[in-house]
Design an enzyme around this catalytic site. Structure first.
Site, short mmCIF file in Angstrom:
data_model
loop_
_atom_site.label_atom_id
_atom_site.label_comp_id
_atom_site.label_asym_id
_atom_site.label_seq_id
_atom_site.Cartn_x
_atom_site.Cartn_y
_atom_site.Cartn_z
N ARG A 3 2.11 -0.47 -5.06
CA ARG A 3 1.89 -1.93 -4.95
C ARG A 3 1.30 -2.32 -3.60
NH1 ARG A 3 4.81 -3.29 -1.24
NH2 ARG A 3 7.00 -3.78 -1.11
N ILE B 41 6.44 6.56 -0.75
CA ILE B 41 5.29 7.41 -1.09
C ILE B 41 4.10 6.69 -0.49
CG2 ILE B 41 3.95 8.49 -2.94
CD1 ILE B 41 6.44 8.01 -4.76
N GLY C 165 0.84 -1.20 0.00
CA GLY C 165 0.00 0.00 0.00
C GLY C 165 0.87 1.24 0.00
N HIS C 166 1.88 1.23 -0.87
CA HIS C 166 2.77 2.38 -1.04
C HIS C 166 3.59 2.19 -2.31
CE1 HIS C 166 5.72 -0.40 0.48
NE2 HIS C 166 5.09 -0.49 1.64
N ALA C 167 4.34 3.24 -2.65
CA ALA C 167 5.29 3.16 -3.78
C ALA C 167 6.63 3.66 -3.27
CB ALA C 167 4.79 4.02 -4.93
#
Ligand code: TYD
Length: 137
Positions: free
Chosen positions: A100, A125, A53-55
């Site tokens: 992702r 991010i 749940g981030h990049a």
């Protein structure tokens, strides 16, 4: 150029088939397109939980389901794709700049993640709106 979904690749790894049990391996930059700086693994995931749940701005990753199964959902801000991982002889290469999530973990699943960078909070991010802004969308 910031990568998009076409840069996410499922990569087959060598598989030494043997009646005694199979063996696969990764050597830096031979099977995956970066030098491994860090390895971590995700395990004991309770049913229904989601990881990721981030990049990342810089970090590239390669994810292998060493045991069990889970889904990796990748999103470049324009489109989304789900890769079910359930074999230890292939893995998913995710370049930097891709949102992702990992979901649908089976009981006793084990996700091995190889990373191109040392751990850095600043590389994350964490919010999807921030990600969209980062991508210039
Ligand atoms: P996080 O990357 O948010 O987990 P996931 O993406 O799988 O949901 O990391 C969870 C916590 O672990 C967070 O506090 C940062 C810490 N962490 C490290 O200290 N080193 C690492 O290499 C990683 C991947 C996480």
């Amino acid at each position: 150029m910031i990568p998009n979904l076409s840069d996410v690749k499922l990569i087959n790894l060598p598989k030494m088939e043997d009646p005694r049990g199979n063996l696969s391996f990764i050597e830096d930059e031979k099977q995956i397109p970066f030098k491994i700086e860090r390895t971590y693994w995700i395990y004991d995931v309770p049913g229904g939980q989601t990881r990721g749940g981030h990049a990342f701005k810089e970090q590239q990753e390669f994810i292998v389901a060493l045991s069990g199964s889970f889904d990796v959902v990748v999103n470049d801000g324009n489109e989304q794709k789900t890769y079910p991982l359930n074999r230890s002889y292939h893995g998913l290469f995710i370049p930097a700049g891709i949102w992702r999530e990992m979901t649908n973990f089976s009981t006793n699943s084990l996700a091995l993640v190889m990373s191109s960078t040392a751990f850095s909070q600043d590389d994350y991010i964490r919010g999807y709106p921030e990600f969209i802004k980062y991508k210039g969308l």
